[in-house]
Write a protein that holds these residues in place. Structure first.
Motif, PDB file in Angstrom:
ATOM      1  N   ASP A 222       0.851  -1.181   0.000  1.00 54.81           N
ATOM      2  CA  ASP A 222       0.000   0.000   0.000  1.00 54.81           C
ATOM      3  C   ASP A 222       0.893   1.240   0.000  1.00 54.81           C
ATOM      4  O   ASP A 222       1.584   1.498   0.998  1.00 54.81           O
ATOM      5  CB  ASP A 222      -0.921  -0.015   1.221  1.00 54.81           C
ATOM      6  CG  ASP A 222      -1.995   1.058   1.175  1.00 54.81           C
ATOM      7  OD1 ASP A 222      -2.022   1.829   0.199  1.00 54.81           O
ATOM      8  OD2 ASP A 222      -2.807   1.106   2.121  1.00 54.81           O
TER       9      ASP A 222
ATOM     10  N   TYR B  46      -6.821  -0.611  -0.839  1.00 55.17           N
ATOM     11  CA  TYR B  46      -5.503   0.005  -0.685  1.00 55.17           C
ATOM     12  C   TYR B  46      -5.349   1.142  -1.685  1.00 55.17           C
ATOM     13  O   TYR B  46      -6.152   1.296  -2.615  1.00 55.17           O
ATOM     14  CB  TYR B  46      -4.377  -1.008  -0.844  1.00 55.17           C
ATOM     15  CG  TYR B  46      -4.448  -1.883  -2.082  1.00 55.17           C
ATOM     16  CD1 TYR B  46      -4.130  -1.397  -3.345  1.00 55.17           C
ATOM     17  CD2 TYR B  46      -4.813  -3.230  -1.975  1.00 55.17           C
ATOM     18  CE1 TYR B  46      -4.174  -2.195  -4.464  1.00 55.17           C
ATOM     19  CE2 TYR B  46      -4.863  -4.045  -3.088  1.00 55.17           C
ATOM     20  CZ  TYR B  46      -4.542  -3.526  -4.337  1.00 55.17           C
ATOM     21  OH  TYR B  46      -4.595  -4.326  -5.441  1.00 55.17           O
ATOM     22  N   GLY B  47      -4.302   1.920  -1.496  1.00 54.87           N
ATOM     23  CA  GLY B  47      -4.044   3.041  -2.381  1.00 54.87           C
ATOM     24  C   GLY B  47      -3.450   2.599  -3.699  1.00 54.87           C
ATOM     25  O   GLY B  47      -2.748   1.587  -3.777  1.00 54.87           O
TER      26      GLY B  47
ATOM     27  N   LYS C 287       1.842   7.338  -1.317  1.00 52.99           N
ATOM     28  CA  LYS C 287       0.472   7.348  -0.803  1.00 52.99           C
ATOM     29  C   LYS C 287      -0.499   7.327  -1.975  1.00 52.99           C
ATOM     30  O   LYS C 287      -0.215   7.871  -3.034  1.00 52.99           O
ATOM     31  CB  LYS C 287       0.204   8.581   0.058  1.00 52.99           C
ATOM     32  CG  LYS C 287       0.920   8.569   1.397  1.00 52.99           C
ATOM     33  CD  LYS C 287       0.529   9.784   2.231  1.00 52.99           C
ATOM     34  CE  LYS C 287       1.216   9.766   3.593  1.00 52.99           C
ATOM     35  NZ  LYS C 287       0.831  10.943   4.420  1.00 52.99           N
TER      36      LYS C 287
ATOM     37  N   ASP D 225      -4.102   7.786  -1.256  1.00 53.73           N
ATOM     38  CA  ASP D 225      -5.376   7.973  -0.572  1.00 53.73           C
ATOM     39  C   ASP D 225      -6.226   9.106  -1.144  1.00 53.73           C
ATOM     40  O   ASP D 225      -7.402   9.224  -0.821  1.00 53.73           O
ATOM     41  CB  ASP D 225      -5.150   8.217   0.924  1.00 53.73           C
ATOM     42  CG  ASP D 225      -4.169   9.344   1.186  1.00 53.73           C
ATOM     43  OD1 ASP D 225      -3.526   9.805   0.229  1.00 53.73           O
ATOM     44  OD2 ASP D 225      -4.045   9.748   2.359  1.00 53.73           O
ATOM     45  N   GLN D 226      -5.650   9.951  -2.022  1.00 57.86           N
ATOM     46  CA  GLN D 226      -6.415  11.066  -2.581  1.00 57.86           C
ATOM     47  C   GLN D 226      -6.377  11.010  -4.102  1.00 57.86           C
ATOM     48  O   GLN D 226      -5.373  10.617  -4.695  1.00 57.86           O
ATOM     49  CB  GLN D 226      -5.844  12.404  -2.106  1.00 57.86           C
ATOM     50  CG  GLN D 226      -5.922  12.607  -0.602  1.00 57.86           C
ATOM     51  CD  GLN D 226      -5.438  13.987  -0.199  1.00 57.86           C
ATOM     52  OE1 GLN D 226      -5.861  15.002  -0.760  1.00 57.86           O
ATOM     53  NE2 GLN D 226      -4.535  14.036   0.766  1.00 57.86           N
TER      54      GLN D 226
ATOM     55  N   LYS E 192      -7.694   5.940  -4.188  1.00 53.27           N
ATOM     56  CA  LYS E 192      -7.952   4.786  -3.342  1.00 53.27           C
ATOM     57  C   LYS E 192      -8.658   3.705  -4.160  1.00 53.27           C
ATOM     58  O   LYS E 192      -9.586   4.000  -4.922  1.00 53.27           O
ATOM     59  CB  LYS E 192      -8.834   5.188  -2.155  1.00 53.27           C
ATOM     60  CG  LYS E 192      -8.888   4.152  -1.047  1.00 53.27           C
ATOM     61  CD  LYS E 192      -7.610   4.139  -0.234  1.00 53.27           C
ATOM     62  CE  LYS E 192      -7.714   3.196   0.961  1.00 53.27           C
ATOM     63  NZ  LYS E 192      -6.474   3.122   1.740  1.00 53.27           N
TER      64      LYS E 192
END
Length: 823
Positions: A694, A755-756, A790, A792-793, A810
């Motif tokens: 991730d 997960y990302g 990351k 997540d966005q 995501k």
């Protein structure tokens, strides 16, 4: 030995009876054809594959094998049998066999009327046999067509195509001294022969016979190839592809496919002599082993498996270095359980030891004597023998309970099974011993490495309650079921580098995909440049293995200078990041038999330029690997098959269908990715499981279309064999106005958490925007603000210098996600 007994015939139908011409008898998928002095049985396996057997003089067919062959029952196949003049014609939906009624000479056609295969037409007499037995040994003579090439035959180090060559397939290596013309003779290297080849005409041939076999692939005539064995049956499987990948799929459906290794086995495997190689055994120490494990962590060199080679054990009184006492050497190993505990505390996922098949005695442990008294060793005439009889389940169980299981209880999770070729042949260490001798031993000699490897693979898998893993040096047809195999003990010299690479390509063409070699070579201190180049290749091998025997340097990268360590670390980290790609390719191999390391001819058999390419290969579906094999060079020639390719390092686009001279700086090995290639990557980590996968990064090399199946499971259990895994289809589609990248929903019985995602897309120009098919829009941010670690966005950034687009978001594993990149 376990034997298979075929089902009884339930019906006999006699057709085509003519005066002076024998009958054809049908039963299920089988046809028996009786000529004047021969009897042939055709047994359809699939519409494109048929087993062809010749009965011996007593009318017997040898159907007893359960070591090479694992599939004996086949579904019903529709076929027709007719009689036309002097021929029988037996036809499936894919191929037609024309069999001569006098001598069983056979010609096989495709449905377009093209001859694919034919027994020899160069006989001086129409009644002369071209298939059958001569002096009670089996033989076949077949047509050799203009331009026909042959690929396979196992772990060959000599040539890629074997047209015009003579070969003997018999497990072992060169004998005699000096080693340069004996053990290191690449022309005699036969660690894993496989009696299977693929022809450029689109057919495959598996000679189902474990006796030493002798092949003349056009050395004596440009019109004929031939094979004969020292004994056994004339029994073979003919298969038509015409694609090589289809032929490998068919062959491995007969002999079995490689099961999945544990996911952590995609990482680095490290071997050690525990500080004391041969001649320095007094220096061995369990403290050395623990310190070595710690140093890999301190040096930030990712590694997951560690094994102790031969000097961990006390050499015995009967067989010395050539036997296994299963007794720990003292005073070096006072508490081996504590040693293994400390290795596992360093987050190594698996540890093991080296063994040899012969048993031995010490002053404290008379294991060989016990085995001989119980009759579980293979008799050697008047001598009860040194080898456990791995062909016998009772003997195998005794060996496990009294030899290996006590080690497993201390923490040994796998073994390296060395010197399987010593059964019935001069060993590497015991030059005055040959093991069992007798009428059937030449056949069993070739099968012994398979059963020897099978025993610890299955026993330790059951004991550990997880997937098996065995490292072995020797093998034969079927050894792929007990992965993995390594290339043997080749010196750290430039002259052996290219042959080892060739061995890996050839063994993949022979249905054995989980393969490796000693990075940097096995013995002698390597030239630092050779060490770097060999390790680069090693990180793009099916298994990455580091091991050497020279004292006191060995093969750890910090012993070869700062530059070597830096480059080693770079490629080790690159391999670990590519594990989602590598592991998915392993699953592809489990499903189809297609290896991870693939000869160029496997994907482009219609391209004659690939017939001689033995210094570059495909690694999975998308990556082309081009090792640098010449000392001091700054360039090498690479062949690019048709299509478009990208330089992995620079992103340069290259048109296919050409040879190209490329530069080769020491810190890089030439790597190329097919246009449309998708490489799933995980975060860098010191060992498997250190971090969650991730984000998952999808490195995308744009083309008109492309796809990849991401495979995920628990990484350890056998549940995948029962459908408990996840498969995610990832695809890309380019059009005039946009590029769409689709990450499908997770399919299967294995639950994957969200997960990302990070997309890294090669694009010549900055896009006008990025959105999702559901209407949501990604926010554009500065490149410096984009966090590649990351996902997540939903946002994107473009790197003008590299020509790369980065997108994050995501992943909901239960839904399809479609990223639309607008031009």
């Amino acid at each position: 030995m376990k034997y298979f007994f075929p089902f009884l015939w339930i019906a006999l139908i006699v057709i085509g009876c003519q005066s002076g011409i024998s009958d054809a008898e049908l039963s299920g998928n089988k046809v028996v054809l009786k000529a004047e002095s021969l009897e042939m049985r055709l047994w359809w396996c699939t519409p494109e594959m048929v087993r062809i057997s010749i009965a011996d003089r007593s009318g017997h067919y040898d159907d007893l094998d359960s070591i090479m062959v694992v599939k004996h029952e086949w579904g019903a196949v529709d076929f027709d049998v007719s009689s036309e003049g002097d021929e029988w014609i037996i036809s499936s939906a894919v191929i037609d066999l024309h069999v001569d009624k006098k001598n069983l000479a056979t010609i096989i056609y495709d449905k377009h009327g093209k001859i694919i295969f034919g027994t020899s037409s160069s006989s001086s007499s129409a009644s002369e046999s071209v298939i059958g037995y001569k002096d009670d040994v089996p033989f076949l003579r077949a047509r050799l067509f203009p331009g026909e090439e042959f690929f396979g035959f196992g772990e060959r180090m000599d040539f890629l195509s074997q047209r015009g060559k003579k070969l003997t397939l018999d497990v072992g290596r060169g004998l005699g001294r000096p080693h340069e013309i004996g053990a290191y003779n690449i022309l005699k290297a036969n660690y894993c022969p496989v009696p299977f080849f693929m022809s450029s005409r689109g057919y495959g041939y598996f000679f189902h016979n474990a006796w030493p076999s002798h092949w003349n692939m056009g050395s004596s005539s440009d019109k004929e190839w031939s094979v004969k064995a020292d004994g056994g049956a004339m029994d073979c499987y003919f298969m038509y592809g015409p694609e090589f990948t289809k032929l490998i799929e068919n062959y491995t459906s007969i002999t079995g496919r490689s099961p999945l290794l544990p996911r952590f086995a995609m990482g680095l495997h490290v071997g050690t002599y525990s500080g004391g190689t041969w001649g320095h055994e007094d220096k061995t120490s369990q403290d050395y082993v623990v310190d070595l494990a710690r140093k890999f962590r301190e040096q930030d060199v990712p590694a997951d498996l560690l094994w102790l080679d031969s000097t961990w054990r006390l050499f015995g009184k009967v067989n010395g270095k050539g036997g296994t006492t299963f007794e720990w050497r003292q005073p070096g190993f006072p508490d081996p359980k504590s040693m293994f505990d400390k290795v596992y505390e360093q987050n190594f996922n698996m540890a093991g030891v080296h063994i040899r098949p012969r048993l031995d005695n010490t002053d404290e442990n008379n294991l060989l004597e016990q085995a001989q008294e119980l009759g579980v060793t293979y008799s050697e005439g008047d001598y009860p023998g040194d080898f456990p009889n791995f062909f016998d389940e009772v003997a195998e169980e005794w060996w496990w309970q009294n030899g290996l299981k006590p080690l497993a209880e201390l923490g040994v999770m796998f073994v390296k099974t060395d010197e399987g070729s010593a059964f019935g042949r001069q060993g590497n260490e015991l030059l005055n011993k040959t093991g069992p001798q007798g009428e059937k031993i030449p056949e069993l000699h070739n099968l012994f490495p398979v059963v020897y490897t099978k025993a610890p693979y299955e026993k330790l898998s059951a004991f550990n309650k997880m997937r098996g893993l065995t490292q072995t040096r020797e093998g034969f047809a079927g050894v792929q079921r007990y992965p993995y195999i390594f290339a043997g003990d080749w010196p750290s010299e430039w002259q052996y580098f290219a042959p080892v690479l060739r061995a890996g390509i050839n063994i993949g063409l022979s249905g054995v995909g989980a393969w490796t070699h000693c990075m940097g070579g096995f013995e002698h201190v390597a030239d630092p440049e050779l060490y770097v180049r060999w390790c680069q290749f090693g990180m793009f091998s099916p298994v990455a293995m580091l091991f050497g025997m020279e004292h006191p340097q060995y093969k750890e990268p910090w012993n070869y200078g700062e530059e070597a360590l830096k480059i080693f670390r770079k490629f080790d980290n690159l391999r670990y990041s590519l594990v989602p790609y590598i592991y998915s390719s392993y699953f592809q191999m489990y499903q189809s038999g297609v290896p991870i390391m693939r000869a160029m001819v496997m994907h482009w058999p219609e391209d004659k330029n690939t017939y001689s390419i033995d210094d570059q290969y495909m690694f999975g579906d998308n990556i082309m690997v081009c090792p640098v094999l010449t000392k001091g060079t700054s360039t090498r020639i690479v062949y690019f098959p048709k299509g478009e390719w990208y330089d992995f390092w620079s992103g340069e686009k290259i048109e296919g269908g050409q040879y190209k001279l490329v530069v080769t700086p020491i810190e890089e090995m030439p790597l190329y990715v097919k246009a449309g290639g998708i490489l799933p990557r995980q975060p860098e980590m010191e060992y498997m499981g250190e971090k969650a996968v991730d984000p998952l990064t999808l490195q995308i090399f744009t083309g008109e279309t492309g796809s990849f199946t991401l495979y995920e499971d628990d990484g350890r259990s056998l549940d995948y064999q029962y459908g408990k895994f996840s498969a995610t289809e990832i695809s890309m589609q380019d059009s005039e106005n946009n590029l769409s990248i689709t990450v499908g929903e997770s399919r299967g019985d294995y639950d994957v958490e969200d997960y990302g995602l990070v997309l890294e897309v090669l694009l010549d120009e900055k896009p006008s925007g990025v959105s999702m098919a559901d209407g949501s829009t990604a926010s554009e941010i500065e490149l410096s603000a984009f966090d590649k670690n990351k996902g997540d966005q939903l946002q994107w950034a473009y790197d003008d210098d590299a020509g790369k687009l980065f997108v994050s978001g995501k992943r909901n594993v239960e839904k399809e996600a479609v990223f639309v990149i607008k031009y």
